[in-house]
Design a protein around this motif. Structure first.
Motif, mmCIF file in Angstrom:
data_model
loop_
_atom_site.group_PDB
_atom_site.id
_atom_site.type_symbol
_atom_site.label_atom_id
_atom_site.label_comp_id
_atom_site.label_asym_id
_atom_site.label_seq_id
_atom_site.Cartn_x
_atom_site.Cartn_y
_atom_site.Cartn_z
ATOM 1 N N LEU A 1 0.828 -1.196 0.000
ATOM 2 C CA LEU A 1 0.000 0.000 0.000
ATOM 3 C C LEU A 1 0.873 1.261 0.000
ATOM 4 O O LEU A 1 0.576 2.231 -0.707
ATOM 5 C CB LEU A 1 -0.929 -0.011 1.211
ATOM 6 N N ASP A 2 1.953 1.221 0.775
ATOM 7 C CA ASP A 2 2.888 2.359 0.788
ATOM 8 C C ASP A 2 3.512 2.580 -0.590
ATOM 9 O O ASP A 2 3.732 3.721 -1.010
ATOM 10 C CB ASP A 2 3.987 2.126 1.826
ATOM 11 N N GLU A 3 3.785 1.482 -1.281
ATOM 12 C CA GLU A 3 4.355 1.570 -2.635
ATOM 13 C C GLU A 3 3.370 2.259 -3.588
ATOM 14 O O GLU A 3 3.769 3.102 -4.405
ATOM 15 C CB GLU A 3 4.687 0.173 -3.145
ATOM 16 N N ILE A 4 2.105 1.908 -3.456
ATOM 17 C CA ILE A 4 1.075 2.528 -4.300
ATOM 18 C C ILE A 4 0.969 4.022 -3.985
ATOM 19 O O ILE A 4 0.849 4.847 -4.897
ATOM 20 C CB ILE A 4 -0.283 1.822 -4.099
ATOM 21 N N LYS A 5 1.014 4.365 -2.709
ATOM 22 C CA LYS A 5 0.940 5.776 -2.322
ATOM 23 C C LYS A 5 2.119 6.558 -2.889
ATOM 24 O O LYS A 5 1.955 7.695 -3.353
ATOM 25 C CB LYS A 5 0.886 5.907 -0.794
ATOM 26 N N GLU A 6 3.303 5.948 -2.856
ATOM 27 C CA GLU A 6 4.486 6.608 -3.429
ATOM 28 C C GLU A 6 4.326 6.793 -4.942
ATOM 29 O O GLU A 6 4.714 7.829 -5.490
ATOM 30 C CB GLU A 6 5.741 5.778 -3.127
ATOM 31 N N ASP A 7 3.760 5.792 -5.603
ATOM 32 C CA ASP A 7 3.497 5.914 -7.049
ATOM 33 C C ASP A 7 2.541 7.068 -7.328
ATOM 34 O O ASP A 7 2.718 7.810 -8.293
ATOM 35 C CB ASP A 7 2.898 4.613 -7.590
ATOM 36 N N LEU A 8 1.523 7.204 -6.482
ATOM 37 C CA LEU A 8 0.550 8.278 -6.666
ATOM 38 C C LEU A 8 1.209 9.647 -6.481
ATOM 39 O O LEU A 8 0.950 10.585 -7.244
ATOM 40 C CB LEU A 8 -0.602 8.111 -5.683
ATOM 41 N N ILE A 9 2.094 9.751 -5.492
ATOM 42 C CA ILE A 9 2.802 11.018 -5.259
ATOM 43 C C ILE A 9 3.700 11.349 -6.458
ATOM 44 O O ILE A 9 3.774 12.509 -6.890
ATOM 45 C CB ILE A 9 3.620 10.927 -3.955
ATOM 46 N N LYS A 10 4.356 10.336 -7.025
ATOM 47 C CA LYS A 10 5.185 10.551 -8.221
ATOM 48 C C LYS A 10 4.326 10.994 -9.402
ATOM 49 O O LYS A 10 4.694 11.897 -10.154
ATOM 50 C CB LYS A 10 5.938 9.262 -8.578
ATOM 51 N N MET A 11 3.170 10.336 -9.567
ATOM 52 C CA MET A 11 2.255 10.712 -10.643
ATOM 53 C C MET A 11 1.793 12.152 -10.458
ATOM 54 O O MET A 11 1.733 12.929 -11.409
ATOM 55 C CB MET A 11 1.054 9.768 -10.651
ATOM 56 N N GLY A 12 1.481 12.503 -9.225
ATOM 57 C CA GLY A 12 1.051 13.859 -8.936
ATOM 58 C C GLY A 12 2.113 14.886 -9.282
ATOM 59 O O GLY A 12 1.812 15.960 -9.812
ATOM 60 N N SER A 13 3.375 14.548 -9.002
ATOM 61 C CA SER A 13 4.480 15.454 -9.323
ATOM 62 C C SER A 13 4.617 15.656 -10.831
ATOM 63 O O SER A 13 4.847 16.781 -11.305
ATOM 64 C CB SER A 13 5.789 14.896 -8.745
ATOM 65 N N ILE A 14 4.461 14.578 -11.587
ATOM 66 C CA ILE A 14 4.523 14.675 -13.057
ATOM 67 C C ILE A 14 3.384 15.551 -13.578
ATOM 68 O O ILE A 14 3.581 16.397 -14.463
ATOM 69 C CB ILE A 14 4.467 13.264 -13.690
ATOM 70 N N VAL A 15 2.195 15.356 -13.025
ATOM 71 C CA VAL A 15 1.044 16.155 -13.449
ATOM 72 C C VAL A 15 1.269 17.628 -13.105
ATOM 73 O O VAL A 15 0.941 18.516 -13.908
ATOM 74 C CB VAL A 15 -0.256 15.621 -12.809
ATOM 75 N N GLN A 16 1.828 17.898 -11.941
ATOM 76 C CA GLN A 16 2.141 19.285 -11.581
ATOM 77 C C GLN A 16 3.091 19.918 -12.596
ATOM 78 O O GLN A 16 2.915 21.081 -12.979
ATOM 79 C CB GLN A 16 2.758 19.351 -10.189
ATOM 80 N N ASP A 17 4.088 19.156 -13.014
ATOM 81 C CA ASP A 17 5.025 19.665 -14.024
ATOM 82 C C ASP A 17 4.299 19.989 -15.323
ATOM 83 O O ASP A 17 4.588 20.999 -15.986
ATOM 84 C CB ASP A 17 6.130 18.640 -14.294
ATOM 85 N N LYS A 18 3.356 19.138 -15.689
ATOM 86 C CA LYS A 18 2.603 19.365 -16.929
ATOM 87 C C LYS A 18 1.712 20.602 -16.822
ATOM 88 O O LYS A 18 1.565 21.360 -17.785
ATOM 89 C CB LYS A 18 1.770 18.127 -17.277
ATOM 90 N N VAL A 19 1.112 20.785 -15.653
ATOM 91 C CA VAL A 19 0.307 21.984 -15.428
ATOM 92 C C VAL A 19 1.185 23.228 -15.548
ATOM 93 O O VAL A 19 0.845 24.192 -16.239
ATOM 94 C CB VAL A 19 -0.379 21.937 -14.041
#
Length: 225
Positions: free
Chosen positions: A9-27
């Motif tokens: 579950l922690d691994e999934i949460k870390e993946d989500l945080i990484k995805m969020g960072s990529i999306v922030q860069d795109k924004v």
């Protein structure tokens, strides 16, 4: 050694945080391209769209397997369900960034339109607000901060006020020739895209709030969906 449920579950949460960072860069990149007429940066956003999609598929798959293998309940189940939906909202924001970038190419490269400084300043201010909302939504998830998550809808009202101000400026001129109508259409579309980034960022906050509190009222807010 087989990973425990909470390690996965922690691994999934870390993946989500990484995805969020990529999306922030795109924004950031798509709004920067809009503000500065940077066609090359806009094309970079368009061409890198697969990054977000790859995380979307990977996280969804991991959540499905985790739920099937461990059949979590209570808060853990709420977290997994919320992650499913947060990923959807992030993927939508990524798509909106692509749409903004395509608009930048159309306006500045094909139509060779110039957006006036007062109009552009409002779009930039709207962009700054939605970037702040997204940043706070992701921080609320990472830090398990229900108080922060609960404040996002109120901040989003600023975007609506700015959009109204934008429309007043657009329609306050007497000139309504074909070129100006095209400009109004494109600027209105850009403002709508920016507004939708804010809406989806607020929805992320709503899901964080539900995950942390179990309050069903949060996920039945009018803006959720």
């Amino acid at each position: 050694m087989r990973k425990t449920f909470h390690e996965k579950l922690d691994e999934i949460k870390e993946d989500l945080i990484k995805m969020g960072s990529i999306v922030q860069d795109k924004v950031n990149d798509s709004l920067q391209a809009l503000a500065t007429a940077d066609i090359l940066l806009a094309k970079k956003v368009i061409e890198s769209d697969n990054q977000v999609d790859d995380f979307d598929i990977s996280i969804e798959e991991k959540c499905m397997w985790l739920q099937a293998e461990h059949q979590p309940v209570a808060r853990d189940l709420r977290l997994i369900h919320s992650i499913y939906l947060i990923v959807i909202y992030l993927e939508r924001i990524g798509d909106i960034c692509v749409s903004i970038s395509k608009l930048v190419v159309r306006v500045y490269e094909k139509d060779k339109t110039k957006i006036s400084k007062p109009i552009l300043e409002i779009l930039i201010e709207m962009g700054n607000v939605v970037k702040s909302i997204l940043d706070k939504a992701l921080k609320a998830f990472k830090n398990k901060d229900a108080k922060l998550a609960s404040k996002l809808e109120q901040i989003d009202n600023t975007v609506d006020d700015l959009q109204k101000s934008l429309y007043r400026k657009l329609y306050s001129v007497s000139r309504m020739d074909e070129d100006y109508i095209k400009l109004v259409t494109n600027v209105s579309l850009a403002s709508r895209y920016i507004e939708r980034i804010g809406d989806n960022a607020v929805n992320i906050g709503i899901r964080v709030l539900y995950y942390l509190t179990g309050d069903f009222k949060a996920i039945h807010s009018d803006i959720d969906g």
